[in-house]
Design a protein around this motif. Structure first.
Motif: not given
Length: 717
Positions: A657-662, A695-704
């Motif tokens: 994602a464009p931000f850090r995930i846990a 796929d820049p929208e991957f994280a938002s589709r996943k609700g991350l």
């Protein structure tokens, strides 16, 4: 050991003849060395005259020996020489066809000439074998009209080579083996890439020059070592026999020979009547063999006399006239990959084409060649019904091998390169009716079959047999010899080629030799006849069909790096066999240079090709794949993007994602399919992947959502 050596030079190399007592029971023997090649020739004549036969009983055997090349050859279970290879049969025929015309035809003592190859290097043993046989016979007490000499002439880019090596022959544009004596030629084999008549004639002339040098040397040896020849006087014929012919059959000879029909029926009828009368004559009953030969000689004399004195041929054709021609491409069955039918007068030949993959090629493993893959084969069958006779069926004989090889040589020059047409090609010519030169009929029918099957040959090939009649010092060349002219004529000169030039020649004669000017005349007439044959062939099918038969296999060619071959094959063949099992492909052949040939039907070849391409694929940054998550680690996920073990890359947790995930497990799960892009391949060949780059929208589709602690890993903390 008693040794007597004689030495000369041919083509810049020493030729040494050694006469010893090694084979002292033979009537004549010699070991002939040329370079590092050595052959033993022996000649033996039986002391018993065979009264039960009406032919000259000569046998020539050409013996290959594996030790000659310094190797233990053969199969895994049999390490000794077996039946003669086709190469050995052809070599034996060369010797036979050269020496046979020089024996008195009335001899009925069995004669055997054995050629044993003792050592084989880069020099061709065929010309050595002929010269050795000549010396063995000429120094023996066996009646024979030699000596003869043999030389091979190679030509490449205008350069002429005397007795070229195997490597030089493979690269040559023309390869001529010519044998002869006293300024004439009596046996020829030519294979060429559309050579001109002028170049071939020049090679004949050069061969005769070399023959003359060899013959001077051989005659010096014979003068010193030659034995007194046994008596070979022709038995005087009984007056009863000659009287019967003069009174009852001489007047019937001309009408029987020159009956105007294209067969030997009238001659056979006369022969049957003659033998019946001989059997009815008390004094001649025991001389049936002599009587049969006597009438054959009279037929021979008459057919030559009529050609010179009366300007007549047996079937009333002009001397340069072809018999009626017919050509048909295809039409037998859709099962066949291609077929051709060709008629030239009473000679009718059917040829079938079969196409296979590289794995269908014939593995040649002989004294001269080991592990050679032969991708083109022409096989020739001559059943007894083709001559209106009964006889044994099955198996092959020397004649079938020789005729098949001649047509094969004629066609090899026009075949497509293997990289353009990687198929194994098999032609089978069935001689359905024979009345002269089925070998050249086979070349014509095979051309039709190749073009009908869509094989992209460079030009159609046709062949014709030329003959010669001689009488009282005069000569007459004949075009398209048939029946009686073939059996009783002095020459069978087969010439095959395209409109551009000659691809193959074979000469057999019944005379001592043919002067080169007569051969040149025959070449010119053959060129005219060849053009007429090609007109008929091209009228039926002008060019190869655009596509091969739908029943022929599909072949897909790939190229992999040599170092990737092991990757495709896999340990113990596991990978390649797995591809075969999955795709049901017919065959996969991999050459040492990395060429891969995949043979299959109904799309199986393409499926296998895709799998191999995936195995050897070299990945590059920027490429996008859909892969499967195979492992989850604290720092990221491994995704498999190809079928091999190495086709797995890491998606670092920071590349989701464009931000850090846990946690990476919040984004992907084992077995999940995700789209990834290759970000880079590091210096160790490891593949680094990115989800967010493709796929820049991957994280938002996943609700991350961004991690509360900034997405720091345990190590970072």
């Amino acid at each position: 050991m008693q040794v007597k050596k004689f030495e000369t030079t041919v083509g810049g190399k020493k030729m040494i003849a050694e006469f010893t007592d090694l084979a002292e029971q033979a009537n004549g023997s010699v070991i002939l060395r040329y370079g590092n090649t050595a052959v033993l020739a022996t000649a033996v004549m039986s002391g018993r005259t065979r009264d039960d036969i009406d032919y000259f009983p000569l046998t020539v055997d050409y013996e290959e020996r594996f030790y000659a090349v310094g190797q233990i050859l053969g199969s895994r279970f049999i390490k000794r020489e077996g039946r003669p290879s086709e190469a050995a049969i052809l070599s034996g025929r060369i010797v036979d066809r050269t020496i046979r015309p020089l024996f008195p035809a009335h001899i009925r003592n069995e004669i055997q000439v054995v050629i044993t190859v003792l050592a084989l290097d880069e020099e061709d043993p065929d010309q050595v074998a002929v010269n050795a046989a000549s010396l063995a016979l000429a120094t023996s007490d066996i009646p024979w009209g030699g000596p003869v000499a043999a030389v091979r002439i190679g030509q490449k880019d205008g350069q002429t080579i005397i007795n070229p090596t195997y490597a030089q022959r493979d690269a040559a544009q023309m390869d001529v083996l010519a044998c002869g004596k006293d300024g004439t030629v009596n046996m020829i084999e030519v294979g060429s890439y559309e050579a001109s008549e002028e170049d071939v004639a020049s090679a004949f002339g050069l061969a005769v020059e070399e023959h003359n040098k060899l013959l001077v040397w051989q005659k010096q040896i014979i003068a010193e070592l030659g034995k007194t020849k046994r008596s070979a006087e022709k038995p005087e014929l009984p007056a009863t026999l000659t009287g019967l012919y003069e009174s009852e059959f001489k007047s019937k000879m001309t009408p029987a020979v020159f009956c105007g029909v294209p067969n030997k029926d009238a001659i056979h009828a006369l022969q049957d009547e003659w033998m019946k009368r001989v059997g009815e004559t008390e004094e001649l009953k025991e001389l049936k063999g002599v009587a049969k030969r006597f009438l054959e000689e009279k037929v021979d004399e008459e057919i030559h006399r009529g050609a010179i004195e009366d300007n007549k041929r047996a079937d009333n054709r002009r001397f340069d006239e072809l018999r009626p021609l017919f050509a048909k491409a295809g039409g037998i069955s859709d099962i066949l990959h291609g077929s051709g039918i060709f008629y030239r007068g009473g000679t009718h030949v059917f040829t079938a084409l079969t196409l296979g993959g590289p794995g269908d090629s014939q593995l040649v493993d002989t004294m001269e060649e080991q592990d050679k893959k032969q991708r083109f084969m022409h096989h020739y069958n001559f059943p007894p019904y083709s001559a209106g006779e009964t006889g044994r069926m099955g198996g092959i004989n020397r004649r079938a091998v020789g005729h098949g090889a001649l047509a094969q040589k004629a066609l090899e020059a026009v075949l497509p390169k293997v990289e353009d047409f990687p198929y194994t090609i098999r032609l089978v010519s069935e001689c359905m009716a024979s009345n002269g030169s089925t070998s050249m009929g086979s070349a014509c029918a095979s051309t039709l079959a190749l073009m009908d099957g869509g094989v992209p040959i460079t030009a159609p090939v046709a062949g014709i047999a030329m003959g010669l009649m001689t009488h009282n010092g005069e000569n007459r060349v004949l075009t398209d010899i048939q029946g009686p002219e073939d059996e009783f004529g002095g020459m069978d000169f087969k010439v095959a080629g395209t409109r551009k030039g000659i691809t193959a020649i074979q000469l057999d004669i019944k005379l001592d030799g043919i002067p080169v000017p007569i051969l040149v005349e025959a070449l010119a007439a053959a060129k005219v006849a060849r053009a007429q044959l090609l007109d008929v062939i091209e009228k039926e099918i002008a060019t190869p069909r655009a596509h091969i038969s739908v029943r022929a296999p599909e072949i897909i060619t790939l190229k992999v790096k040599p170092e990737q071959i092991g990757l495709v094959i896999g340990g113990g063949g596991k990978t390649i066999n797995g591809i075969k099992d999955i795709t049901k492909v017919d065959d996969i052949t991999i050459e040492d240079d990395g060429s891969v040939f995949i043979t299959g039907k109904n799309g199986t070849a393409q499926k296998a090709a895709s799998m191999i391409e995936a195995i050897v694929k070299e990945y590059k940054a920027g490429e996008v794949y859909e892969g499967e998550v195979t492992r989850l680690m604290e720092f990221g996920a491994f995704v498999k993007i190809g079928p091999t073990k190495d086709a797995e890359g890491l998606v670092h947790v920071s590349e989701v994602a464009p931000f850090r995930i846990a946690k990476i497990s919040e984004a992907v799960a084992l077995g999940e399919k995700v789209r990834v892009m290759i970000k880079e391949i590091d210096e160790k060949g490891r593949i680094n992947l990115s989800i967010k780059a493709i796929d820049p929208e991957f994280a938002s589709r996943k609700g991350l959502k961004p991690s509360q602690d900034g997405g720091l890993t345990r190590r970072e903390k």
